[in-house]
Design a protein around this motif. Sequence first.
Motif, PDB file in Angstrom:
ATOM      1  N   LEU A  45     -35.312 -17.513  -0.379  1.00  0.00           N
ATOM      2  CA  LEU A  45     -35.503 -16.345  -0.705  1.00  0.00           C
ATOM      3  C   LEU A  45     -34.804 -15.835   0.648  1.00  0.00           C
ATOM      4  O   LEU A  45     -34.798 -16.150   2.073  1.00  0.00           O
ATOM      5  CB  LEU A  45     -36.884 -15.895  -0.331  1.00  0.00           C
ATOM      6  CG  LEU A  45     -36.618 -14.474  -0.011  1.00  0.00           C
ATOM      7  CD1 LEU A  45     -36.079 -13.974  -1.722  1.00  0.00           C
ATOM      8  CD2 LEU A  45     -38.077 -14.124   0.255  1.00  0.00           C
ATOM      9  N   LEU A  46     -33.583 -15.209   0.346  1.00  0.00           N
ATOM     10  CA  LEU A  46     -32.614 -14.575   1.473  1.00  0.00           C
ATOM     11  C   LEU A  46     -32.237 -12.943   0.906  1.00  0.00           C
ATOM     12  O   LEU A  46     -31.971 -12.190  -0.049  1.00  0.00           O
ATOM     13  CB  LEU A  46     -31.367 -15.024   0.744  1.00  0.00           C
ATOM     14  CG  LEU A  46     -29.985 -14.607   1.935  1.00  0.00           C
ATOM     15  CD1 LEU A  46     -30.303 -15.282   3.295  1.00  0.00           C
ATOM     16  CD2 LEU A  46     -28.688 -15.555   1.353  1.00  0.00           C
ATOM     17  N   ALA A  47     -32.996 -12.240   2.075  1.00  0.00           N
ATOM     18  CA  ALA A  47     -32.934 -10.520   2.017  1.00  0.00           C
ATOM     19  C   ALA A  47     -32.003 -10.084   3.046  1.00  0.00           C
ATOM     20  O   ALA A  47     -32.054 -10.334   4.026  1.00  0.00           O
ATOM     21  CB  ALA A  47     -34.233 -10.297   1.818  1.00  0.00           C
ATOM     22  N   GLY A  48     -32.358  -8.888   2.772  1.00  0.00           N
ATOM     23  CA  GLY A  48     -30.967  -8.087   3.793  1.00  0.00           C
ATOM     24  C   GLY A  48     -31.454  -6.456   3.225  1.00  0.00           C
ATOM     25  O   GLY A  48     -31.901  -6.598   2.522  1.00  0.00           O
ATOM     26  N   VAL A  49     -31.962  -5.571   4.431  1.00  0.00           N
ATOM     27  CA  VAL A  49     -32.493  -4.361   4.346  1.00  0.00           C
ATOM     28  C   VAL A  49     -30.783  -3.700   5.456  1.00  0.00           C
ATOM     29  O   VAL A  49     -30.759  -4.400   6.425  1.00  0.00           O
ATOM     30  CB  VAL A  49     -33.471  -4.531   5.528  1.00  0.00           C
ATOM     31  CG1 VAL A  49     -33.667  -2.821   5.744  1.00  0.00           C
ATOM     32  CG2 VAL A  49     -34.658  -5.956   4.470  1.00  0.00           C
ATOM     33  N   ALA A  54     -25.316   2.438   0.794  1.00  0.00           N
ATOM     34  CA  ALA A  54     -23.531   2.016  -0.224  1.00  0.00           C
ATOM     35  C   ALA A  54     -23.152   1.026   0.465  1.00  0.00           C
ATOM     36  O   ALA A  54     -21.989   0.357  -0.438  1.00  0.00           O
ATOM     37  CB  ALA A  54     -23.218   4.048   0.027  1.00  0.00           C
ATOM     38  N   THR A  55     -23.407   0.659   2.066  1.00  0.00           N
ATOM     39  CA  THR A  55     -22.289  -0.247   2.875  1.00  0.00           C
ATOM     40  C   THR A  55     -22.695  -1.678   1.602  1.00  0.00           C
ATOM     41  O   THR A  55     -22.596  -2.202   1.960  1.00  0.00           O
ATOM     42  CB  THR A  55     -22.887  -0.137   3.948  1.00  0.00           C
ATOM     43  OG1 THR A  55     -22.490   1.159   4.226  1.00  0.00           O
ATOM     44  CG2 THR A  55     -22.393  -1.495   4.765  1.00  0.00           C
ATOM     45  N   VAL A  56     -24.402  -1.492   1.741  1.00  0.00           N
ATOM     46  CA  VAL A  56     -24.630  -2.897   1.196  1.00  0.00           C
ATOM     47  C   VAL A  56     -24.265  -3.040  -0.518  1.00  0.00           C
ATOM     48  O   VAL A  56     -23.003  -4.258  -0.657  1.00  0.00           O
ATOM     49  CB  VAL A  56     -25.951  -3.043   0.852  1.00  0.00           C
ATOM     50  CG1 VAL A  56     -26.975  -4.044   0.692  1.00  0.00           C
ATOM     51  CG2 VAL A  56     -26.625  -3.013   2.203  1.00  0.00           C
ATOM     52  N   LEU A  82     -31.881  -7.267  -1.714  1.00  0.00           N
ATOM     53  CA  LEU A  82     -31.415  -6.681  -0.758  1.00  0.00           C
ATOM     54  C   LEU A  82     -32.132  -5.089  -1.481  1.00  0.00           C
ATOM     55  O   LEU A  82     -32.090  -4.719  -2.593  1.00  0.00           O
ATOM     56  CB  LEU A  82     -30.227  -5.982  -1.002  1.00  0.00           C
ATOM     57  CG  LEU A  82     -28.540  -7.601  -1.569  1.00  0.00           C
ATOM     58  CD1 LEU A  82     -27.875  -6.909  -2.333  1.00  0.00           C
ATOM     59  CD2 LEU A  82     -28.367  -7.787  -0.093  1.00  0.00           C
ATOM     60  N   TYR A  83     -32.237  -4.340  -0.403  1.00  0.00           N
ATOM     61  CA  TYR A  83     -33.102  -3.748   0.397  1.00  0.00           C
ATOM     62  C   TYR A  83     -31.815  -2.238   0.705  1.00  0.00           C
ATOM     63  O   TYR A  83     -31.706  -2.518   2.089  1.00  0.00           O
ATOM     64  CB  TYR A  83     -34.372  -3.672   0.910  1.00  0.00           C
ATOM     65  CG  TYR A  83     -35.838  -4.607   0.059  1.00  0.00           C
ATOM     66  CD1 TYR A  83     -35.657  -3.750  -0.593  1.00  0.00           C
ATOM     67  CD2 TYR A  83     -35.133  -6.128   0.876  1.00  0.00           C
ATOM     68  CE1 TYR A  83     -36.854  -5.354  -1.599  1.00  0.00           C
ATOM     69  CE2 TYR A  83     -36.083  -6.943  -0.750  1.00  0.00           C
ATOM     70  CZ  TYR A  83     -36.876  -6.504  -1.464  1.00  0.00           C
ATOM     71  OH  TYR A  83     -37.607  -6.907  -1.852  1.00  0.00           O
ATOM     72  N   GLN A  84     -32.865  -1.096   0.777  1.00  0.00           N
ATOM     73  CA  GLN A  84     -32.376   0.417   1.845  1.00  0.00           C
ATOM     74  C   GLN A  84     -33.343   0.540   2.050  1.00  0.00           C
ATOM     75  O   GLN A  84     -34.512   0.645   1.602  1.00  0.00           O
ATOM     76  CB  GLN A  84     -31.428   1.697   0.514  1.00  0.00           C
ATOM     77  CG  GLN A  84     -31.014   2.263   1.230  1.00  0.00           C
ATOM     78  CD  GLN A  84     -30.941   3.999   1.327  1.00  0.00           C
ATOM     79  OE1 GLN A  84     -31.081   3.973   0.144  1.00  0.00           O
ATOM     80  NE2 GLN A  84     -31.700   4.408   2.705  1.00  0.00           N
ATOM     81  N   TYR A 226     -39.326   0.227   1.571  1.00  0.00           N
ATOM     82  CA  TYR A 226     -37.695  -0.440   1.134  1.00  0.00           C
ATOM     83  C   TYR A 226     -37.687   0.102  -0.481  1.00  0.00           C
ATOM     84  O   TYR A 226     -38.551  -0.420  -0.827  1.00  0.00           O
ATOM     85  CB  TYR A 226     -37.296  -1.080   1.359  1.00  0.00           C
ATOM     86  CG  TYR A 226     -37.665  -1.834   3.335  1.00  0.00           C
ATOM     87  CD1 TYR A 226     -37.920  -0.396   3.804  1.00  0.00           C
ATOM     88  CD2 TYR A 226     -37.840  -2.762   3.532  1.00  0.00           C
ATOM     89  CE1 TYR A 226     -37.894  -0.557   5.213  1.00  0.00           C
ATOM     90  CE2 TYR A 226     -37.497  -3.270   5.068  1.00  0.00           C
ATOM     91  CZ  TYR A 226     -38.172  -2.286   6.208  1.00  0.00           C
ATOM     92  OH  TYR A 226     -37.760  -2.391   6.892  1.00  0.00           O
ATOM     93  N   THR A 227     -36.535   0.529  -0.526  1.00  0.00           N
ATOM     94  CA  THR A 227     -35.683   0.801  -1.892  1.00  0.00           C
ATOM     95  C   THR A 227     -35.123  -0.832  -2.326  1.00  0.00           C
ATOM     96  O   THR A 227     -34.158  -0.399  -2.170  1.00  0.00           O
ATOM     97  CB  THR A 227     -35.108   1.478  -2.146  1.00  0.00           C
ATOM     98  OG1 THR A 227     -35.687   3.033  -1.793  1.00  0.00           O
ATOM     99  CG2 THR A 227     -34.988   1.691  -3.835  1.00  0.00           C
ATOM    100  N   LEU A 228     -35.700  -1.484  -3.719  1.00  0.00           N
ATOM    101  CA  LEU A 228     -34.846  -2.718  -3.677  1.00  0.00           C
ATOM    102  C   LEU A 228     -33.798  -2.112  -4.445  1.00  0.00           C
ATOM    103  O   LEU A 228     -33.622  -1.399  -5.390  1.00  0.00           O
ATOM    104  CB  LEU A 228     -35.900  -3.748  -4.939  1.00  0.00           C
ATOM    105  CG  LEU A 228     -35.255  -4.662  -5.262  1.00  0.00           C
ATOM    106  CD1 LEU A 228     -34.700  -6.265  -4.494  1.00  0.00           C
ATOM    107  CD2 LEU A 228     -36.222  -5.883  -6.261  1.00  0.00           C
ATOM    108  N   LEU A 229     -32.434  -3.099  -4.259  1.00  0.00           N
ATOM    109  CA  LEU A 229     -31.486  -2.360  -4.905  1.00  0.00           C
ATOM    110  C   LEU A 229     -30.877  -3.311  -5.700  1.00  0.00           C
ATOM    111  O   LEU A 229     -30.289  -3.007  -6.583  1.00  0.00           O
ATOM    112  CB  LEU A 229     -29.683  -2.080  -3.342  1.00  0.00           C
ATOM    113  CG  LEU A 229     -30.219  -1.416  -2.275  1.00  0.00           C
ATOM    114  CD1 LEU A 229     -29.256  -1.430  -1.467  1.00  0.00           C
ATOM    115  CD2 LEU A 229     -29.974   0.215  -2.832  1.00  0.00           C
ATOM    116  N   HIS A 230     -30.629  -4.384  -5.124  1.00  0.00           N
ATOM    117  CA  HIS A 230     -30.477  -5.566  -5.919  1.00  0.00           C
ATOM    118  C   HIS A 230     -31.664  -6.672  -6.045  1.00  0.00           C
ATOM    119  O   HIS A 230     -31.870  -7.181  -5.173  1.00  0.00           O
ATOM    120  CB  HIS A 230     -29.098  -5.904  -5.930  1.00  0.00           C
ATOM    121  CG  HIS A 230     -28.398  -6.324  -6.677  1.00  0.00           C
ATOM    122  ND1 HIS A 230     -27.887  -5.728  -8.221  1.00  0.00           N
ATOM    123  CD2 HIS A 230     -27.308  -7.951  -6.842  1.00  0.00           C
ATOM    124  CE1 HIS A 230     -27.266  -6.654  -8.476  1.00  0.00           C
ATOM    125  NE2 HIS A 230     -27.094  -7.694  -8.082  1.00  0.00           N
TER     126      HIS A 230
END
Length: 232
Positions: A45-49, A54-56, A82-84, A226-230
């Motif tokens: 599991l690889l996550a980004g915040v 927009a940059t993500v 990916l989360y905002q 957080y908002t899940l972007l993708h």
Amino acid sequence: PPLHRQRHQFVLDFVKKNKPKKVVDLGCSDCTLLKKLKFHREIELLAGVDINGATVKKKMRALAPMSTDYLQPTYDQLRVELYQGSVTQRDARLRGFDLVTCIELIEHLTLADVELFSAVVFGYMTPKAVIISTPNSEFNALFPGVTGFRHSDHKFEWTRAEFRSWAMKVCLDHDYEVEFTGVGKASPGQQESIGFCSQIGVFHRLGLRDSCNTALADSGDDVCSYTLLHSI
Ligand code: SAM
């Protein structure tokens, strides 16, 4: 190589050695580090915040599987999320990770927000390991013409002693230990007195035996701020 690549290489070397299964990059920006981590097959599991959604989103397509990935069905499936969101806020989906990376982010926070960040990461997310990099202000003496901070959005830049004292307090408060290192060397004569260009703290959670379950049971809330972007 340029300094930003050296910082990411430091993380990649840590991952190669320690083989974490769940990794989250805080302040992931355009996912540059995540794209490199994607090739480490131990990661499940690889996550980004990032606070800047927009940059993500700009370059996240590159995290999608490539056709060759489908030709290696013996590998475990990798999930990318990916989360905002802001690192000053809790989100239950990011608890219990093996590694949290936070590269050149904290100096963009006010000191009050750094306090919130410490509580969120070390007190709530309680990962097994944390890698934090931030500029070493002592090194700025080697940049001709730099009188203020290295970047106009920096809220502070710490000396090695200031970084150390913040890190030691985090360790006392949340039961971690820390080692200090860095990337970007001064000349051999100056290395000792000035230190690295980017200072890095590598934190490990102490008392790992049963703390995972206790920590998760303790807090009792399952907030998702957080908002899940993708998700891939
Ligand atoms: N970590 C990346 C790297 O290694 O190059 C990007 C570093 S960039 C200097 C700082 C990033 O932190 C930006 O993408 C910014 O949007 C993000 N950021 C700033 N404040 C944040 C916050 N409170 N929560 C999450 N991300 C934040």
